[in-house]
Design a protein around this motif. Structure first.
Motif, PDB file in Angstrom:
ATOM      1  N   MET A 226      -4.845  22.967  -6.730  1.00 38.92           N
ATOM      2  CA  MET A 226      -4.266  22.274  -7.887  1.00 38.92           C
ATOM      3  C   MET A 226      -3.401  21.087  -7.468  1.00 38.92           C
ATOM      4  N   ASN A 227      -2.905  21.141  -6.248  1.00 42.96           N
ATOM      5  CA  ASN A 227      -1.986  20.101  -5.788  1.00 42.96           C
ATOM      6  C   ASN A 227      -2.652  19.245  -4.721  1.00 42.96           C
ATOM      7  N   PHE A 228      -2.319  17.983  -4.748  1.00 43.20           N
ATOM      8  CA  PHE A 228      -2.891  17.025  -3.814  1.00 43.20           C
ATOM      9  C   PHE A 228      -1.754  16.230  -3.188  1.00 43.20           C
ATOM     10  N   THR A 229      -1.715  16.210  -1.869  1.00 40.45           N
ATOM     11  CA  THR A 229      -0.673  15.446  -1.165  1.00 40.45           C
ATOM     12  C   THR A 229      -1.318  14.460  -0.214  1.00 40.45           C
ATOM     13  N   MET A 230      -0.794  13.252  -0.201  1.00 35.96           N
ATOM     14  CA  MET A 230      -1.316  12.183   0.624  1.00 35.96           C
ATOM     15  C   MET A 230      -0.178  11.684   1.498  1.00 35.96           C
ATOM     16  N   ALA A 231      -0.403  11.663   2.824  1.00 38.06           N
ATOM     17  CA  ALA A 231       0.583  11.105   3.759  1.00 38.06           C
ATOM     18  C   ALA A 231       0.066   9.742   4.185  1.00 38.06           C
ATOM     19  N   LEU A 232       0.736   8.686   3.744  1.00 36.46           N
ATOM     20  CA  LEU A 232       0.278   7.336   4.060  1.00 36.46           C
ATOM     21  C   LEU A 232       0.902   6.873   5.374  1.00 36.46           C
TER      22      LEU A 232
ATOM     23  N   MET B 179       6.641   7.644   1.719  1.00 35.46           N
ATOM     24  CA  MET B 179       5.383   7.599   2.474  1.00 35.46           C
ATOM     25  C   MET B 179       4.396   8.648   1.966  1.00 35.46           C
ATOM     26  N   ASN B 180       4.922   9.700   1.346  1.00 32.55           N
ATOM     27  CA  ASN B 180       4.058  10.797   0.921  1.00 32.55           C
ATOM     28  C   ASN B 180       3.970  10.848  -0.593  1.00 32.55           C
ATOM     29  N   PHE B 181       2.802  11.200  -1.066  1.00 33.23           N
ATOM     30  CA  PHE B 181       2.548  11.263  -2.499  1.00 33.23           C
ATOM     31  C   PHE B 181       1.933  12.616  -2.814  1.00 33.23           C
ATOM     32  N   THR B 182       2.530  13.334  -3.756  1.00 33.91           N
ATOM     33  CA  THR B 182       1.993  14.637  -4.150  1.00 33.91           C
ATOM     34  C   THR B 182       1.745  14.657  -5.649  1.00 33.91           C
ATOM     35  N   MET B 183       0.604  15.197  -6.025  1.00 29.40           N
ATOM     36  CA  MET B 183       0.191  15.249  -7.421  1.00 29.40           C
ATOM     37  C   MET B 183      -0.063  16.710  -7.771  1.00 29.40           C
ATOM     38  N   ALA B 184       0.598  17.189  -8.829  1.00 30.81           N
ATOM     39  CA  ALA B 184       0.358  18.558  -9.314  1.00 30.81           C
ATOM     40  C   ALA B 184      -0.502  18.442 -10.567  1.00 30.81           C
ATOM     41  N   LEU B 185      -1.740  18.864 -10.473  1.00 27.11           N
ATOM     42  CA  LEU B 185      -2.651  18.733 -11.612  1.00 27.11           C
ATOM     43  C   LEU B 185      -2.552  19.967 -12.500  1.00 27.11           C
TER      44      LEU B 185
ATOM     45  N   ASN C   3       0.797  -1.230   0.000  1.00 29.23           N
ATOM     46  CA  ASN C   3       0.000   0.000   0.000  1.00 29.23           C
ATOM     47  C   ASN C   3       0.826   1.275   0.000  1.00 29.23           C
ATOM     48  N   LEU C   4       2.119   1.147  -0.248  1.00 27.51           N
ATOM     49  CA  LEU C   4       2.977   2.335  -0.284  1.00 27.51           C
ATOM     50  C   LEU C   4       3.594   2.503  -1.674  1.00 27.51           C
TER      51      LEU C   4
ATOM     52  N   LEU D   2      -3.926   1.391  -4.882  1.00 26.45           N
ATOM     53  CA  LEU D   2      -4.767   2.524  -4.458  1.00 26.45           C
ATOM     54  C   LEU D   2      -4.641   3.699  -5.421  1.00 26.45           C
TER      55      LEU D   2
ATOM     56  N   ILE E 162      -9.459   6.902  -2.854  1.00 23.51           N
ATOM     57  CA  ILE E 162      -8.524   7.697  -2.037  1.00 23.51           C
ATOM     58  C   ILE E 162      -9.301   8.647  -1.121  1.00 23.51           C
TER      59      ILE E 162
END
Lengths: 273, 273
Positions: free
Chosen positions: B244-250, A244-250, A148-149, A204, B208
């Motif tokens: 615009m940006n989305f960050t996820m801390a798992l 551990m962290n995921f960032t998306m720039a749309l 899941n990571l 995910l 998510i």
């Protein structure tokens, strides 16, 4: 006031000023650790746009390579209008174009889809017997602490056989990615040393990135490579960086705003990868 | 050396030292703008864990409220072990517990699932005739610039009728969220003024977060509220912040590492929302 006394005052005043300046320095608003040059957490996987947007022909670049490099020294993606397979390793970024050659990126040029991180190895897997891509992927997957990571994966080694691809720049109206890769150019590299760079993405993030492995390759002499289709690794090391962290720039404009991202494009993805 | 000459040397030396200190200050590694107190981009929607993990009973908190507040002054989520519905507005964070009362959060306590941003209104929609929740949602959705971005939504107004819910703290082994909300406590608030806080999530983030709207509420006197099930808004304003940006801390440990996040839980989600 004598010269001597004036001197003492001047020295004391200068000392106070210096102490004040040092306090100012100490309380300057530094971001919380750990941070990179760009202010980004080093354990963040940073991504531009989504794979489902790319699958449907959203090929106009939305972020410069200079900006991307502020979020990582390691990564993969593609060029504006799909012009080349992107690979970043040790802070150097290249596009492998459809002629099979590696070109250093122009920092002002843009990418429509890319992922990057600051690579810090958390785990090393030594490979000392020859294996193909499927065997290598299974070997590494057995070591991952969770499904899941997100993981950045770096493979350095000697490859008796390695198959890559690239695609040409596209013109509008853009075809779907599955139609582009149906006409991809395939390169067979024999007895090369080099580095495969990429990511392992958890389910995910389906629709956002490519679940499982996605690797690009570049030779040690930084002349050739591409999107990895197959390989035999004779020997080498695999390094894994858990992010551990995921960032998306749309993208804030262009085709991204209107592309339909509600469907399941896993069949398209299978054709493309 | 005379006192005068010594004085001149001392002043010149002090000046050099000060200039040196100032240069040191100027080249200190400040993060790139725009940043918040915590180093986060203000146009980032920051999230802890995923909705599909929560739906399957991953209720142990993985981030403190103090840490969450470094990523936003506005947001929603839930308490550790599902103990209360979380709402953050103007930098103040509350849990609406199952007794229907709002409690300021303990900064050291944790959340298993939350989303936050620094709220900067990009667009305001004035509501000057009564409408129910579905009508309000349609009204606002018509104004959103794209269905592929994340939006923070803030509704301030007068509510003749508002229905919320909360749930009690859970004990291990944790039941699924749909089983918890089947026994939720429902509150009906009449003629209240207050603020609904939440997000509109694009389909690309299915699994998510909650696609579409997800709103929590708190009264102006910060005494009551909860997860919004229904409302009639008499009049008010809706403010929208495009992120615009989305960050996820798992979560880096606990149940998250082993929960199965490969399935489609949209039916569970429908029961819960």
């Amino acid at each position: 006031m004598t010269g001597d006394r004036l001197l003492r005052y001047a020295v004391v005043a200068a000392a106070f000023l210096l102490v004040g300046a040092c306090i100012g320095l100490a309380v300057a608003p530094f971001p919380a650790a750990p941070v990179s040059e760009g202010g980004a957490d080093r354990d963040t996987l940073f991504q531009v746009s989504t794979i489902d947007a790319l699958l449907q022909g959203t090929y106009d670049g939305s972020m410069t390579f200079d900006e991307l490099a502020r979020h990582g020294d390691f990564g993969i993606g593609c060029g504006d209008r799909l012009d080349g397979e992107l690979i970043g390793v040790d802070g150097e970024w290249y596009l492998i174009r459809v002629d099979g050659r590696a070109y250093p990126v122009d920092g002002d040029a843009t990418t429509p889809f890319a992922a990057a991180t600051f690579f810090d190895s958390d785990m090393t897997v030594a490979i000392d017997e020859p294996m193909n891509l499927a065997a290598l992927e299974s070997r590494v997957q057995a070591e991952l602490p969770s499904k899941n990571l997100f993981y950045a994966i770096r493979v350095d080694g000697t490859f008796p056989h390695l198959v890559t691809r690239s695609v040409p720049a596209q013109e509008k109206p853009y075809p779907r990615l599955a139609d582009v890769t149906a006409n991809q150019t395939v390169f067979t590299l024999e007895n090369v040393t080099g580095t495969a760079v990429g990511f392992w993405t958890p389910d995910l993030a389906e629709g956002i990135n490519v679940p499982g492995y996605h690797l690009h390759f570049i030779t040690d002499d930084r002349t050739a490579g591409g999107h990895v289709l197959d390989m035999i690794l004779a020997e080498g090391t695999v390094q894994v960086d858990t992010t551990m962290n995921f960032t998306m720039a749309l993208p804030s404009g262009g085709d991204f705003l209107t592309v339909d991202l509600s469907g399941d494009l896993s069949e398209d993805l299978e054709q493309v990868e």
